[in-house]
Scaffold this motif. Structure first.
Motif, PDB file in Angstrom:
ATOM      1  N   LYS A  67       0.823  -1.209   0.000  1.00 36.42           N
ATOM      2  CA  LYS A  67       0.000   0.000   0.000  1.00 36.42           C
ATOM      3  C   LYS A  67       0.859   1.262   0.000  1.00 36.42           C
ATOM      4  N   ASN A  68       1.987   1.234   0.680  1.00 34.82           N
ATOM      5  CA  ASN A  68       2.822   2.423   0.852  1.00 34.82           C
ATOM      6  C   ASN A  68       4.159   2.357   0.119  1.00 34.82           C
ATOM      7  N   SER A  69       4.335   1.445  -0.823  1.00 27.41           N
ATOM      8  CA  SER A  69       5.643   1.271  -1.460  1.00 27.41           C
ATOM      9  C   SER A  69       6.120   2.529  -2.178  1.00 27.41           C
ATOM     10  N   LEU A  70       5.206   3.347  -2.689  1.00 26.80           N
ATOM     11  CA  LEU A  70       5.618   4.586  -3.352  1.00 26.80           C
ATOM     12  C   LEU A  70       6.228   5.577  -2.367  1.00 26.80           C
ATOM     13  N   PHE A  71       5.893   5.443  -1.094  1.00 26.68           N
ATOM     14  CA  PHE A  71       6.355   6.385  -0.092  1.00 26.68           C
ATOM     15  C   PHE A  71       7.372   5.778   0.869  1.00 26.68           C
ATOM     16  N   TRP A  72       7.784   4.546   0.602  1.00 26.61           N
ATOM     17  CA  TRP A  72       8.696   3.864   1.510  1.00 26.61           C
ATOM     18  C   TRP A  72      10.059   4.550   1.502  1.00 26.61           C
ATOM     19  N   ASP A  73      10.683   4.656   2.650  1.00 27.18           N
ATOM     20  CA  ASP A  73      11.986   5.296   2.786  1.00 27.18           C
ATOM     21  C   ASP A  73      13.089   4.257   2.592  1.00 27.18           C
ATOM     22  N   PHE A  74      13.410   3.970   1.343  1.00 26.16           N
ATOM     23  CA  PHE A  74      14.429   2.972   1.030  1.00 26.16           C
ATOM     24  C   PHE A  74      15.805   3.394   1.537  1.00 26.16           C
ATOM     25  N   GLU A  75      16.075   4.687   1.500  1.00 25.03           N
ATOM     26  CA  GLU A  75      17.394   5.192   1.895  1.00 25.03           C
ATOM     27  C   GLU A  75      17.721   4.876   3.355  1.00 25.03           C
ATOM     28  N   ASN A  76      16.719   4.884   4.216  1.00 27.34           N
ATOM     29  CA  ASN A  76      16.952   4.626   5.638  1.00 27.34           C
ATOM     30  C   ASN A  76      16.569   3.215   6.061  1.00 27.34           C
ATOM     31  N   THR A  77      16.090   2.416   5.129  1.00 27.37           N
ATOM     32  CA  THR A  77      15.688   1.048   5.430  1.00 27.37           C
ATOM     33  C   THR A  77      16.711   0.037   4.933  1.00 27.37           C
ATOM     34  N   LEU A  78      17.488   0.436   3.931  1.00 24.73           N
ATOM     35  CA  LEU A  78      18.506  -0.440   3.347  1.00 24.73           C
ATOM     36  C   LEU A  78      19.879   0.204   3.466  1.00 24.73           C
ATOM     37  N   ALA A  79      20.902  -0.620   3.587  1.00 27.82           N
ATOM     38  CA  ALA A  79      22.286  -0.136   3.620  1.00 27.82           C
ATOM     39  C   ALA A  79      23.123  -1.002   2.690  1.00 27.82           C
ATOM     40  N   ASN A  80      24.199  -0.428   2.179  1.00 27.49           N
ATOM     41  CA  ASN A  80      25.081  -1.186   1.285  1.00 27.49           C
ATOM     42  C   ASN A  80      25.700  -2.381   1.999  1.00 27.49           C
ATOM     43  N   ASP A  81      25.721  -3.501   1.289  1.00 31.96           N
ATOM     44  CA  ASP A  81      26.406  -4.711   1.753  1.00 31.96           C
ATOM     45  C   ASP A  81      27.740  -4.727   1.005  1.00 31.96           C
ATOM     46  N   SER A  82      28.825  -4.569   1.705  1.00 35.69           N
ATOM     47  CA  SER A  82      30.135  -4.438   1.062  1.00 35.69           C
ATOM     48  C   SER A  82      30.605  -5.713   0.366  1.00 35.69           C
ATOM     49  N   SER A  83      29.858  -6.800   0.471  1.00 39.10           N
ATOM     50  CA  SER A  83      30.281  -8.051  -0.161  1.00 39.10           C
ATOM     51  C   SER A  83      30.027  -8.077  -1.668  1.00 39.10           C
ATOM     52  N   PHE A  84      29.189  -7.134  -2.183  1.00 43.88           N
ATOM     53  CA  PHE A  84      28.887  -7.150  -3.615  1.00 43.88           C
ATOM     54  C   PHE A  84      28.613  -5.749  -4.124  1.00 43.88           C
ATOM     55  N   SER A  85      29.470  -5.291  -5.030  1.00 43.27           N
ATOM     56  CA  SER A  85      29.268  -4.037  -5.738  1.00 43.27           C
ATOM     57  C   SER A  85      29.847  -4.223  -7.137  1.00 43.27           C
ATOM     58  N   SER A  86      29.041  -3.936  -8.149  1.00 37.36           N
ATOM     59  CA  SER A  86      29.524  -4.098  -9.516  1.00 37.36           C
ATOM     60  C   SER A  86      29.131  -2.875 -10.336  1.00 37.36           C
ATOM     61  N   SER A  87      29.936  -2.605 -11.366  1.00 34.89           N
ATOM     62  CA  SER A  87      29.655  -1.445 -12.206  1.00 34.89           C
ATOM     63  C   SER A  87      30.291  -1.616 -13.573  1.00 34.89           C
ATOM     64  N   TYR A  88      29.818  -0.790 -14.492  1.00 36.57           N
ATOM     65  CA  TYR A  88      30.413  -0.699 -15.821  1.00 36.57           C
ATOM     66  C   TYR A  88      30.115   0.683 -16.381  1.00 36.57           C
ATOM     67  N   TRP A  89      31.122   1.312 -16.922  1.00 33.44           N
ATOM     68  CA  TRP A  89      30.973   2.579 -17.626  1.00 33.44           C
ATOM     69  C   TRP A  89      31.505   2.366 -19.026  1.00 33.44           C
ATOM     70  N   GLY A  90      30.601   2.215 -19.979  1.00 31.41           N
ATOM     71  CA  GLY A  90      30.987   1.936 -21.357  1.00 31.41           C
ATOM     72  C   GLY A  90      31.244   3.191 -22.145  1.00 31.41           C
ATOM     73  N   GLN A  91      31.952   3.016 -23.224  1.00 29.74           N
ATOM     74  CA  GLN A  91      32.213   4.111 -24.155  1.00 29.74           C
ATOM     75  C   GLN A  91      31.934   3.596 -25.551  1.00 29.74           C
ATOM     76  N   ASN A  92      31.761   4.485 -26.468  1.00 32.32           N
ATOM     77  CA  ASN A  92      31.474   4.090 -27.838  1.00 32.32           C
ATOM     78  C   ASN A  92      32.776   3.933 -28.624  1.00 32.32           C
ATOM     79  N   ASN A  93      33.551   2.915 -28.269  1.00 30.08           N
ATOM     80  CA  ASN A  93      34.750   2.573 -29.031  1.00 30.08           C
ATOM     81  C   ASN A  93      35.030   1.087 -28.849  1.00 30.08           C
ATOM     82  N   SER A  94      35.916   0.554 -29.645  1.00 29.57           N
ATOM     83  CA  SER A  94      36.176  -0.889 -29.592  1.00 29.57           C
ATOM     84  C   SER A  94      36.926  -1.291 -28.328  1.00 29.57           C
ATOM     85  N   GLU A  95      37.644  -0.337 -27.721  1.00 32.62           N
ATOM     86  CA  GLU A  95      38.399  -0.641 -26.515  1.00 32.62           C
ATOM     87  C   GLU A  95      37.477  -0.863 -25.315  1.00 32.62           C
TER      88      GLU A  95
END
Length: 171
Positions: free
Chosen positions: A73-101
């Motif tokens: 009922k309240n998911s649109l108003f849920w405070d995710f920022e204060n209910t969840l915290a980062n788990d340092s065991s998993f963080s992944s990312s990718y920043w792509g560019q438009n080149n073959s490299e």
């Protein structure tokens, strides 16, 4: 004339039934689809917007149950920022560019298959990051040009994803 009205009515009912079963096919604008195995992001353009960050989260508030009536009922108003915290065991990312490299992302980007580029997984380059874990929360960021737009994703015990959008730019 009655036959024509009946045909139109039947056509409308069929159209509404199709829309009710799968409303995603009728969305206007750009879409982001996230499953436990891949992401599709219509915002990626290969020029300016071509990044993703995925952080595993820890639940701080045990009232955060995506299946409870109060949460739904309240998911649109849920405070995710204060209910969840980062788990340092998993963080992944990718920043792509438009080149073959360092190619840009397009189409389905798989978590458990080789996309032709390396993820940064906990500070180490990796071809895959694996499927998202069941019964786990994740925070997806860097998906659009809006740096304050996040998708919080809960993967339930069947592997189905429950997605909640947060746009901190509107606060």
């Amino acid at each position: 004339m009655k036959k024509l009205s009946l045909i139109i009515l039947i056509g409308l009912l069929i159209g509404l039934a199709i829309f009710a079963v799968n409303p995603n096919h009728f969305r206007f604008g750009k879409n982001i689809e996230i499953t436990d195995a891949y992401i599709v992001n219509d915002h990626w353009d290969g020029e300016y917007n071509n990044a993703i960050r995925i952080d595993k989260m820890i639940v701080l508030d045990d009232r955060m149950d995506v299946f409870s009536k109060g949460f739904i009922k309240n998911s649109l108003f849920w405070d995710f920022e204060n209910t969840l915290a980062n788990d340092s065991s998993f963080s992944s990312s990718y920043w792509g560019q438009n080149n073959s490299e360092k190619p840009y992302m397009e189409g389905k980007v798989f978590f458990d298959k080789d996309n032709g580029w390396n993820w940064n997984l906990n500070g180490v380059e990796s071809r895959t990051i694996g499927k998202l874990e069941k019964d786990t929360w994740y925070k997806f960021s860097s998906l659009t040009m809006n740096t304050k737009y996040y998708k919080y994703v809960y993967v339930d015990n069947t592997g189905k994803t429950h997605i909640f959008s947060v746009n901190k730019a509107n606060y």
